[in-house]
Design a protein around this motif. Structure first.
Motif, mmCIF file in Angstrom:
data_model
loop_
_atom_site.group_PDB
_atom_site.id
_atom_site.type_symbol
_atom_site.label_atom_id
_atom_site.label_comp_id
_atom_site.label_asym_id
_atom_site.label_seq_id
_atom_site.Cartn_x
_atom_site.Cartn_y
_atom_site.Cartn_z
ATOM 1 N N ASN A 147 40.216 49.193 38.696
ATOM 2 C CA ASN A 147 39.701 47.847 38.886
ATOM 3 C C ASN A 147 40.845 46.584 38.546
ATOM 4 O OD1 ASN A 147 37.110 48.150 39.982
ATOM 5 N ND2 ASN A 147 36.348 48.354 38.105
ATOM 6 N N ARG A 148 41.332 47.130 37.344
ATOM 7 C CA ARG A 148 42.430 46.425 36.725
ATOM 8 C C ARG A 148 43.758 45.984 37.709
ATOM 9 N NH1 ARG A 148 44.434 43.108 32.684
ATOM 10 N NH2 ARG A 148 42.253 43.384 31.645
ATOM 11 N N GLU A 149 44.136 46.933 38.207
ATOM 12 C CA GLU A 149 45.230 47.060 39.226
ATOM 13 C C GLU A 149 44.980 46.254 40.323
ATOM 14 O OE1 GLU A 149 46.587 50.859 40.412
ATOM 15 O OE2 GLU A 149 48.304 49.759 41.969
ATOM 16 N N GLY A 150 43.661 46.293 40.817
ATOM 17 C CA GLY A 150 43.258 45.682 42.272
ATOM 18 C C GLY A 150 43.248 44.317 41.713
ATOM 19 N N ALA A 151 42.914 43.714 40.408
ATOM 20 C CA ALA A 151 42.603 42.503 40.425
ATOM 21 C C ALA A 151 43.912 41.720 39.968
ATOM 22 C CB ALA A 151 41.798 42.310 39.020
ATOM 23 N N GLU A 152 44.779 42.615 39.653
ATOM 24 C CA GLU A 152 46.383 42.067 39.414
ATOM 25 C C GLU A 152 47.184 41.891 40.700
ATOM 26 O OE1 GLU A 152 48.006 45.115 36.898
ATOM 27 O OE2 GLU A 152 47.428 44.051 35.029
ATOM 28 N N ARG A 153 46.733 42.690 41.686
ATOM 29 C CA ARG A 153 47.559 42.796 42.934
ATOM 30 C C ARG A 153 47.297 42.037 44.045
ATOM 31 N NH1 ARG A 153 49.216 48.896 43.805
ATOM 32 N NH2 ARG A 153 49.989 47.973 45.786
ATOM 33 N N ALA A 154 45.879 41.608 43.893
ATOM 34 C CA ALA A 154 45.178 40.914 44.972
ATOM 35 C C ALA A 154 45.554 39.577 45.328
ATOM 36 C CB ALA A 154 43.738 41.131 45.153
ATOM 37 N N ASP A 155 45.265 38.956 46.459
ATOM 38 C CA ASP A 155 45.158 37.505 46.653
ATOM 39 C C ASP A 155 43.846 37.114 46.434
ATOM 40 O OD1 ASP A 155 47.940 37.252 47.632
ATOM 41 O OD2 ASP A 155 46.991 38.306 49.558
ATOM 42 N N VAL A 156 42.968 37.902 46.987
ATOM 43 C CA VAL A 156 41.481 37.322 46.565
ATOM 44 C C VAL A 156 40.718 38.676 46.278
ATOM 45 C CG1 VAL A 156 39.367 37.048 47.985
ATOM 46 C CG2 VAL A 156 41.488 36.071 48.780
ATOM 47 N N VAL A 157 40.065 38.295 44.960
ATOM 48 C CA VAL A 157 39.368 39.438 44.301
ATOM 49 C C VAL A 157 37.873 39.148 44.642
ATOM 50 C CG1 VAL A 157 38.936 40.397 41.995
ATOM 51 C CG2 VAL A 157 41.142 39.324 42.465
ATOM 52 N N PHE A 158 37.151 40.247 45.048
ATOM 53 C CA PHE A 158 35.826 40.128 45.225
ATOM 54 C C PHE A 158 35.077 41.029 43.735
ATOM 55 C CE2 PHE A 158 34.335 39.387 49.703
ATOM 56 C CZ PHE A 158 35.360 38.800 50.245
ATOM 57 N N ILE A 159 34.037 40.448 43.493
ATOM 58 C CA ILE A 159 33.297 41.232 42.488
ATOM 59 C C ILE A 159 32.085 41.773 42.923
ATOM 60 C CG2 ILE A 159 32.579 38.868 41.536
ATOM 61 C CD1 ILE A 159 33.216 41.649 39.222
ATOM 62 N N THR A 160 31.904 42.785 43.206
ATOM 63 C CA THR A 160 30.881 43.770 43.681
ATOM 64 C C THR A 160 30.190 44.752 42.676
ATOM 65 O OG1 THR A 160 32.315 45.167 44.950
ATOM 66 C CG2 THR A 160 31.471 43.153 45.982
ATOM 67 N N VAL A 161 29.963 44.323 41.417
ATOM 68 C CA VAL A 161 29.447 45.364 40.624
ATOM 69 C C VAL A 161 27.932 44.859 40.439
ATOM 70 C CG1 VAL A 161 31.526 45.901 39.145
ATOM 71 C CG2 VAL A 161 29.977 44.070 38.759
ATOM 72 N N PRO A 162 27.074 45.722 39.693
ATOM 73 C CA PRO A 162 25.757 45.301 39.594
ATOM 74 C C PRO A 162 25.566 44.235 38.648
ATOM 75 C CG PRO A 162 25.968 48.027 39.283
ATOM 76 C CD PRO A 162 27.452 47.287 39.205
ATOM 77 N N TRP A 163 24.699 43.590 38.641
ATOM 78 C CA TRP A 163 24.391 42.355 37.802
ATOM 79 C C TRP A 163 24.571 42.869 36.305
ATOM 80 C CZ3 TRP A 163 24.907 37.918 36.112
ATOM 81 C CH2 TRP A 163 24.044 37.404 35.288
ATOM 82 N N ASP A 164 24.068 43.914 35.880
ATOM 83 C CA ASP A 164 24.376 44.244 34.398
ATOM 84 C C ASP A 164 25.786 44.591 33.985
ATOM 85 O OD1 ASP A 164 24.308 46.764 35.346
ATOM 86 O OD2 ASP A 164 22.450 47.445 34.407
ATOM 87 N N ALA A 165 26.440 44.468 34.793
ATOM 88 C CA ALA A 165 28.004 44.826 34.584
ATOM 89 C C ALA A 165 28.704 43.824 34.910
ATOM 90 C CB ALA A 165 28.421 46.161 35.459
ATOM 91 N N HIS A 166 28.237 42.729 35.324
ATOM 92 C CA HIS A 166 28.807 41.444 35.617
ATOM 93 C C HIS A 166 29.824 40.754 34.533
ATOM 94 C CE1 HIS A 166 29.101 36.988 37.120
ATOM 95 N NE2 HIS A 166 29.487 37.606 38.035
ATOM 96 N N GLU A 167 28.935 40.658 33.560
ATOM 97 C CA GLU A 167 29.652 39.830 32.303
ATOM 98 C C GLU A 167 30.711 40.800 31.550
ATOM 99 O OE1 GLU A 167 27.015 38.135 29.143
ATOM 100 O OE2 GLU A 167 28.722 36.906 28.774
ATOM 101 N N ALA A 168 30.584 41.834 31.382
ATOM 102 C CA ALA A 168 31.456 42.946 30.769
ATOM 103 C C ALA A 168 32.589 42.834 31.619
ATOM 104 C CB ALA A 168 30.698 44.181 30.297
ATOM 105 N N THR A 169 32.450 43.299 33.107
ATOM 106 C CA THR A 169 33.662 43.347 33.954
ATOM 107 C C THR A 169 34.659 42.440 33.839
ATOM 108 O OG1 THR A 169 32.180 45.049 35.145
ATOM 109 C CG2 THR A 169 34.243 44.356 36.301
ATOM 110 N N LEU A 170 34.067 41.275 34.392
ATOM 111 C CA LEU A 170 34.898 39.942 34.164
ATOM 112 C C LEU A 170 35.434 39.543 33.097
ATOM 113 C CD1 LEU A 170 32.517 37.461 36.606
ATOM 114 C CD2 LEU A 170 34.683 38.757 37.224
#
Ligand SMILES: NC(=O)c1ccc[n+]([C@@H]2O[C@H](COP(=O)([O-])OP(=O)(O)OC[C@H]3O[C@@H](n4cnc5c(N)ncnc54)[C@H](OP(=O)(O)O)[C@@H]3O)[C@@H](O)[C@H]2O)c1
Length: 305
Positions: A147-170
């Motif tokens: 995930n981290r590499e994608g967030a670093e390399r993208a122009d646009v980042v989609f967050i498509t994790v389950p709700w209970d992973a939203h806060e920790a992932t972001l």
């Protein structure tokens, strides 16, 4: 996971009344077939895996172009649009892109010429997901990894994790996301109730506003909550419905609305500021109940616009 579908969307040759009539018939036909198939990708309430900067918006200025794009989308021209030149290609990363929603959006947006990156917590799952997306977008530029590499390399980042992973992932990725456009698709839901999933009240107001708190530099846009992940993966069929898009960054919202309308037959509607995201997110919970009751794949279509 994917089923072969023999039928193709009929040509819709005429504009105006004929076009609307044909569209409506096709929608009805597809809805009927969908009910018959009885798939429940977003329907299983027991399955948790199934489904600012204040700038004044100027919807009036955007209206003629939007109508043209809507008309193109309805006619099914989206697939025929030229693939963007590499210089213009958007790099889109899906954080948690290995689930149905991330996979489906990645397939559709890879087919329309964007470079997509499937993010995961493991390289292995990313590899599996890349293969699935490539199978449905053979000419697409499809990559993936952590995930981290994608967030670093993208122009646009989609967050498509389950709700209970939203806060920790972001929280973990906020620095990598930085000031990029962050598209929040997440629906806050609680499970375990015999009556099915229910929306949860959040101190932040919505998942998207939580994202803005955690990643304050990101241009958070809330969208895509009402497109079923299972249906998105059926790339041989046009999607149905409107995508309501809200956010407080005018340019980012326009960019995301343009992405929405790369998905055949789908119309983007400007749903105002990010504070409206709570209504979009909560409505998905209603769709899940509708799906269960009618054994369907419901979506949203706004009339009068
Ligand atoms: N499915 C739909 O039709 C639909 C429709 C509208 C909106 N949504 C929303 O879109 C989001 C994604 O839906 P989905 O059905 O694709 O979700 P999902 O399958 O439950 O999860 C997507 C991916 O998130 C990662 N993930 C799972 N638990 C995690 C954790 N604790 N921490 C970090 N990552 C985790 C997993 O990827 P890795 O194991 O590879 O890391 C998983 O494949 C949800 O918030 C949902 O509410 C879904």
């Amino acid at each position: 996971m994917l089923e072969e579908v023999d039928d193709q969307p009929p040509e819709i040759a005429a504009e105006s009344a004929d076009e609307q009539s044909a569209e409506s018939q096709t929608r009805d036909q597809i809805a009927e077939e969908t009910r018959e198939q009885g798939e429940e990708a977003l329907a299983d309430p027991e399955d948790p895996t199934s489904p600012g900067v204040e700038e004044p918006d100027e919807p009036a200025d955007a209206a003629p172009e939007t109508r043209e794009r809507q008309s193109r989308s309805r006619r099914g021209d989206a697939q025929a649009q030229p693939v963007p030149a590499e210089d213009n290609q958007l790099r889109i990363a899906f954080i948690g892109g290995t689930g149905p929603e991330g996979l489906g959006l990645a397939m559709r947006l890879a087919r329309s010429g964007n470079m997509v990156y499937i993010g995961s917590r493991t390289e292995e799952r990313a590899e599996e997901a890349i293969a699935k997306v490539k199978a449905q977008a053979p000419n697409g530029d499809v990559f993936g990894g952590l995930n981290r590499e994608g967030a670093e390399r993208a122009d646009v980042v989609f967050i498509t994790v389950p709700w209970d992973a939203h806060e920790a992932t972001l929280t973990e990725l906020a620095d990598a996301i930085g000031d990029k456009v962050l598209v929040d698709v997440v629906v806050p839901m609680a499970f375990g109730d015999k009556d099915g999933p229910r929306a949860v009240d959040l101190d932040d107001g919505s998942a998207a506003e939580q994202a803005r708190r955690i990643a304050p530099d990101a241009k958070v846009i809330s969208a895509f909550h009402h497109l079923d992940g299972g249906q998105l993966q059926r790339v041989d069929r046009p999607m149905q419905g409107d995508v309501l898009v809200c956010g407080d960054h005018k340019q980012a919202k326009k960019q995301v609305m343009d992405l929405v309308e790369q998905i055949e037959w789908v119309r983007a509607l400007d749903a105002g500021s990010l504070a409206n995201s709570r209504y979009l997110e909560n409505w998905t919970v209603v769709l899940i109940h509708l799906n269960k009751i009618y054994k369907a794949h419901s979506g949203v279509r706004i009339t009068g616009i």
